[in-house]
Scaffold this active site. Sequence first.
Site, PDB file in Angstrom:
ATOM      1  N   ASP A  59     -34.374 -46.405 -31.730  1.00 43.12           N
ATOM      2  CA  ASP A  59     -35.815 -46.562 -31.948  1.00 43.12           C
ATOM      3  C   ASP A  59     -36.349 -47.979 -31.802  1.00 43.12           C
ATOM      4  OD1 ASP A  59     -34.764 -47.868 -34.108  1.00 43.12           O
ATOM      5  OD2 ASP A  59     -35.328 -46.351 -35.581  1.00 43.12           O
TER       6      ASP A  59
ATOM      7  N   GLU B  87     -28.666 -41.090 -30.415  1.00 46.64           N
ATOM      8  CA  GLU B  87     -29.329 -41.008 -31.728  1.00 46.64           C
ATOM      9  C   GLU B  87     -30.768 -40.514 -31.563  1.00 46.64           C
ATOM     10  OE1 GLU B  87     -30.756 -44.108 -34.716  1.00 46.64           O
ATOM     11  OE2 GLU B  87     -28.673 -43.943 -35.340  1.00 46.64           O
TER      12      GLU B  87
ATOM     13  N   GLU C 100     -40.898 -47.901 -35.281  1.00 43.68           N
ATOM     14  CA  GLU C 100     -39.741 -47.128 -34.819  1.00 43.68           C
ATOM     15  C   GLU C 100     -40.024 -45.644 -34.618  1.00 43.68           C
ATOM     16  OE1 GLU C 100     -39.646 -49.381 -37.275  1.00 43.68           O
ATOM     17  OE2 GLU C 100     -38.276 -50.926 -36.581  1.00 43.68           O
TER      18      GLU C 100
ATOM     19  N   HIS D  57     -35.533 -55.537 -44.180  1.00 49.23           N
ATOM     20  CA  HIS D  57     -36.165 -56.176 -43.016  1.00 49.23           C
ATOM     21  C   HIS D  57     -37.318 -55.391 -42.418  1.00 49.23           C
ATOM     22  CE1 HIS D  57     -34.658 -53.367 -39.973  1.00 49.23           C
ATOM     23  NE2 HIS D  57     -33.596 -53.274 -40.727  1.00 49.23           N
TER      24      HIS D  57
ATOM     25  N   ARG E 138     -40.656 -53.861 -41.064  1.00 51.32           N
ATOM     26  CA  ARG E 138     -41.991 -54.442 -40.841  1.00 51.32           C
ATOM     27  C   ARG E 138     -43.017 -53.919 -41.841  1.00 51.32           C
ATOM     28  NH1 ARG E 138     -40.202 -56.012 -35.815  1.00 51.32           N
ATOM     29  NH2 ARG E 138     -41.481 -57.591 -34.809  1.00 51.32           N
TER      30      ARG E 138
ATOM     31  N   HIS F  46     -31.732 -61.149 -43.572  1.00 50.09           N
ATOM     32  CA  HIS F  46     -32.091 -60.979 -42.151  1.00 50.09           C
ATOM     33  C   HIS F  46     -32.783 -62.252 -41.651  1.00 50.09           C
ATOM     34  CE1 HIS F  46     -34.118 -59.307 -38.625  1.00 50.09           C
ATOM     35  NE2 HIS F  46     -33.415 -58.198 -38.754  1.00 50.09           N
TER      36      HIS F  46
HETATM   37  C1  UD1 Z   1     -35.622 -55.094 -35.034  1.00 54.63           C
HETATM   38  C2  UD1 Z   1     -36.094 -53.679 -34.674  1.00 54.63           C
HETATM   39  C3  UD1 Z   1     -35.835 -52.723 -35.817  1.00 54.63           C
HETATM   40  C4  UD1 Z   1     -34.408 -52.792 -36.284  1.00 54.63           C
HETATM   41  C5  UD1 Z   1     -34.048 -54.231 -36.603  1.00 54.63           C
HETATM   42  C6  UD1 Z   1     -32.595 -54.333 -36.976  1.00 54.63           C
HETATM   43  C7  UD1 Z   1     -38.073 -53.420 -33.238  1.00 54.63           C
HETATM   44  C8  UD1 Z   1     -39.537 -53.433 -33.186  1.00 54.63           C
HETATM   45  N1  UD1 Z   1     -37.523 -53.703 -34.439  1.00 54.63           N
HETATM   46  O1  UD1 Z   1     -36.453 -55.560 -36.085  1.00 54.63           O
HETATM   47  O2  UD1 Z   1     -36.129 -51.392 -35.403  1.00 54.63           O
HETATM   48  O3  UD1 Z   1     -34.274 -51.994 -37.429  1.00 54.63           O
HETATM   49  O4  UD1 Z   1     -34.277 -55.036 -35.448  1.00 54.63           O
HETATM   50  O5  UD1 Z   1     -32.290 -55.535 -37.596  1.00 54.63           O
HETATM   51  O6  UD1 Z   1     -37.416 -53.165 -32.269  1.00 54.63           O
HETATM   52  N2  UD1 Z   1     -34.201 -63.272 -35.487  1.00 54.63           N
HETATM   53  C9  UD1 Z   1     -33.380 -64.361 -35.260  1.00 54.63           C
HETATM   54  N3  UD1 Z   1     -32.097 -64.135 -34.823  1.00 54.63           N
HETATM   55  C10 UD1 Z   1     -31.588 -62.886 -34.640  1.00 54.63           C
HETATM   56  C11 UD1 Z   1     -32.434 -61.788 -34.914  1.00 54.63           C
HETATM   57  C12 UD1 Z   1     -33.749 -61.991 -35.311  1.00 54.63           C
HETATM   58  O7  UD1 Z   1     -33.773 -65.511 -35.418  1.00 54.63           O
HETATM   59  O8  UD1 Z   1     -30.426 -62.747 -34.253  1.00 54.63           O
HETATM   60  C13 UD1 Z   1     -35.613 -63.510 -35.920  1.00 54.63           C
HETATM   61  C14 UD1 Z   1     -36.477 -64.078 -34.766  1.00 54.63           C
HETATM   62  O9  UD1 Z   1     -37.397 -64.969 -35.298  1.00 54.63           O
HETATM   63  C15 UD1 Z   1     -37.205 -62.812 -34.269  1.00 54.63           C
HETATM   64  C16 UD1 Z   1     -37.400 -62.066 -35.578  1.00 54.63           C
HETATM   65  O10 UD1 Z   1     -36.194 -62.295 -36.317  1.00 54.63           O
HETATM   66  O11 UD1 Z   1     -38.393 -63.111 -33.602  1.00 54.63           O
HETATM   67  C17 UD1 Z   1     -37.723 -60.612 -35.467  1.00 54.63           C
HETATM   68  O12 UD1 Z   1     -36.837 -59.915 -34.616  1.00 54.63           O
HETATM   69  P1  UD1 Z   1     -37.318 -58.472 -34.046  1.00 54.63           P
HETATM   70  O13 UD1 Z   1     -36.211 -57.898 -33.244  1.00 54.63           O
HETATM   71  O14 UD1 Z   1     -38.641 -58.579 -33.422  1.00 54.63           O
HETATM   72  O15 UD1 Z   1     -37.572 -57.631 -35.358  1.00 54.63           O
HETATM   73  P2  UD1 Z   1     -36.560 -57.098 -36.446  1.00 54.63           P
HETATM   74  O16 UD1 Z   1     -37.298 -57.132 -37.733  1.00 54.63           O
HETATM   75  O17 UD1 Z   1     -35.273 -57.786 -36.341  1.00 54.63           O
HETATM   76  N1  UDP Z   2     -24.942 -55.260 -41.032  1.00 57.28           N
HETATM   77  C1  UDP Z   2     -24.102 -56.323 -40.686  1.00 57.28           C
HETATM   78  N2  UDP Z   2     -24.249 -57.524 -41.347  1.00 57.28           N
HETATM   79  C2  UDP Z   2     -25.191 -57.706 -42.309  1.00 57.28           C
HETATM   80  C3  UDP Z   2     -26.060 -56.634 -42.637  1.00 57.28           C
HETATM   81  C4  UDP Z   2     -25.907 -55.426 -41.972  1.00 57.28           C
HETATM   82  O1  UDP Z   2     -23.231 -56.187 -39.825  1.00 57.28           O
HETATM   83  O2  UDP Z   2     -25.253 -58.806 -42.870  1.00 57.28           O
HETATM   84  C5  UDP Z   2     -24.802 -53.972 -40.301  1.00 57.28           C
HETATM   85  C6  UDP Z   2     -24.729 -52.716 -41.151  1.00 57.28           C
HETATM   86  O3  UDP Z   2     -23.397 -52.411 -41.486  1.00 57.28           O
HETATM   87  C7  UDP Z   2     -25.363 -51.662 -40.267  1.00 57.28           C
HETATM   88  C8  UDP Z   2     -26.352 -52.443 -39.425  1.00 57.28           C
HETATM   89  O4  UDP Z   2     -25.996 -53.820 -39.553  1.00 57.28           O
HETATM   90  O5  UDP Z   2     -24.439 -51.078 -39.381  1.00 57.28           O
HETATM   91  C9  UDP Z   2     -27.760 -52.208 -39.906  1.00 57.28           C
HETATM   92  O6  UDP Z   2     -28.626 -53.099 -39.269  1.00 57.28           O
HETATM   93  P1  UDP Z   2     -30.117 -53.340 -39.753  1.00 57.28           P
HETATM   94  O7  UDP Z   2     -30.231 -53.017 -41.207  1.00 57.28           O
HETATM   95  O8  UDP Z   2     -30.484 -54.698 -39.298  1.00 57.28           O
HETATM   96  O9  UDP Z   2     -30.941 -52.323 -38.853  1.00 57.28           O
HETATM   97  P2  UDP Z   2     -31.360 -50.783 -39.017  1.00 57.28           P
HETATM   98  O10 UDP Z   2     -30.132 -49.982 -39.184  1.00 57.28           O
HETATM   99  O11 UDP Z   2     -32.310 -50.707 -40.173  1.00 57.28           O
HETATM  100  O12 UDP Z   2     -32.070 -50.498 -37.733  1.00 57.28           O
END
Ligand code: UD1
Ligand code: UDP
Length: 382
Positions: free
Chosen positions: A98, A120, A134, A217, A219, A250
């Site tokens: 998603d 999925e 999502e 994390h 939104r 996160h």
């Molecule tokens: C994204 C996904 C969400 C998923 C989540 C898992 C979308 C819209 N959202 O949300 O579905 O559940 O990932 O974690 O696709 N950032 C870093 N380093 C990283 C990762 C993120 O610095 O390795 C920071 C950056 O500032 C980035 C921000 O996090 O711009 C947001 O990342 P983004 O992928 O847009 O949203 P997530 O909340 O991570």
């Molecule tokens: N996870 C990880 N390190 C962390 C936190 C989570 O490897 O510090 C793993 C967790 O085991 C799971 C996945 O990340 O498999 C979940 O990711 P996240 O919660 O970011 O995204 P979502 O599942 O909500 O899309």
Amino acid sequence: MPLKVYIVFGTRPEAIKMAPVCHELLRDSKNFDVTICVTAQHREMLDQVLDIFGIIPDIDLNLMKSGQDLSEITTSILSEMRKLFKKNKPDLVLVHGDTTTSFATALAAFYEKIEIGHVEAGLRTYDIHAPYPEEFNRQIISKIANYHFAPTKTSQDNLVKEGVSKKNIFVTGNTVIDSLFWITKKSKNYIKSIEADISKKLNFDLLKSKYILITGHRRENFGDGFINICKSLTNLANNFSEINFVYPVHLNPNVQDPVKKYLSNVRNIFLIDPLEYEHFVHLLQNSYIVLTDSGGIQEEAPSFGKPVLVMREVTERPEAVKAGTVKLVGSNQSNIEKSISKLILDENEYKKMSLAHNPYGDGKSSSKIANVLKKKLVSTHV
Ligand code: UD1
Ligand code: UDP
């Protein structure tokens, strides 16, 4: 000729869940010509997973920008995938779940008339704003995908109700369980060093301490939601001073800022960087209670019999709620405090929620996906 497959992902959870699919298809080079493409919607958190699973992407678009917004990621992915697909037209594109990476990639494939496999598929809340964005992403991908790999019968039923032909839906279980089994087996040989690493990061002995594991994390919890969550954690940490609260935070600035502001100076709250998958799974396995808004953790924690309180109003993963190991508590401060306190103080409630249960698969989902692709596509492909 082998089937030309692009596997595309960009965030931590997609990488965890697509890694076993990559391994499975790469192993069968007679039937599959695989290109692994990462958008790097996440950077550090994606790289942690690639390292652990030993996956080297063929293409890395390196798109992440700090504080990116939804339109920005969508348009950059759509435009890059368009170029790639025009230049090197695959027979099939596999996307997961998603995220915006999955949605924009599927859209680019649809525009180029390339077949799409959705891993999925079929998870639904039917509330377009939760989880946001999502739920929208999933519904759109289902409209344009050709092959739908549903983790459970419930997700299959959702797709059938929406008019997807049953012959294109395959109930495979969730590949997250493949990853969970793979990582627990892999890390068995050096578990002591993992424990020592985590204890060092936390400054307490992992095995001797009772701790609540927290992640968040979403939104839809940004702003007031996160402030409520932080306030409830502060009160709980003060009320239950013998329990530790461990929170791998996160990297999203919308999460980092309030969490650090409100929780940095509470004695028994431990804020740490996101953990490598094998470390995180071990932390999960040894935890007392889990408080999260994550999707993947709702699927993993029941395998270890951990009670999970989910900071959401609705979930697209009703299976573990039905089984009794997952409970929705929303992001309301007093609800979170009451629910955690009840679990700590009421032994029966704790026992009721800590039965090991695994509604999400048997660890063989990726081989089932590979078999479907072989039967459906490789056999008809010339
Ligand atoms: C994204 C996904 C969400 C998923 C989540 C898992 C979308 C819209 N959202 O949300 O579905 O559940 O990932 O974690 O696709 N950032 C870093 N380093 C990283 C990762 C993120 O610095 O390795 C920071 C950056 O500032 C980035 C921000 O996090 O711009 C947001 O990342 P983004 O992928 O847009 O949203 P997530 O909340 O991570
Ligand atoms: N996870 C990880 N390190 C962390 C936190 C989570 O490897 O510090 C793993 C967790 O085991 C799971 C996945 O990340 O498999 C979940 O990711 P996240 O919660 O970011 O995204 P979502 O599942 O909500 O899309």
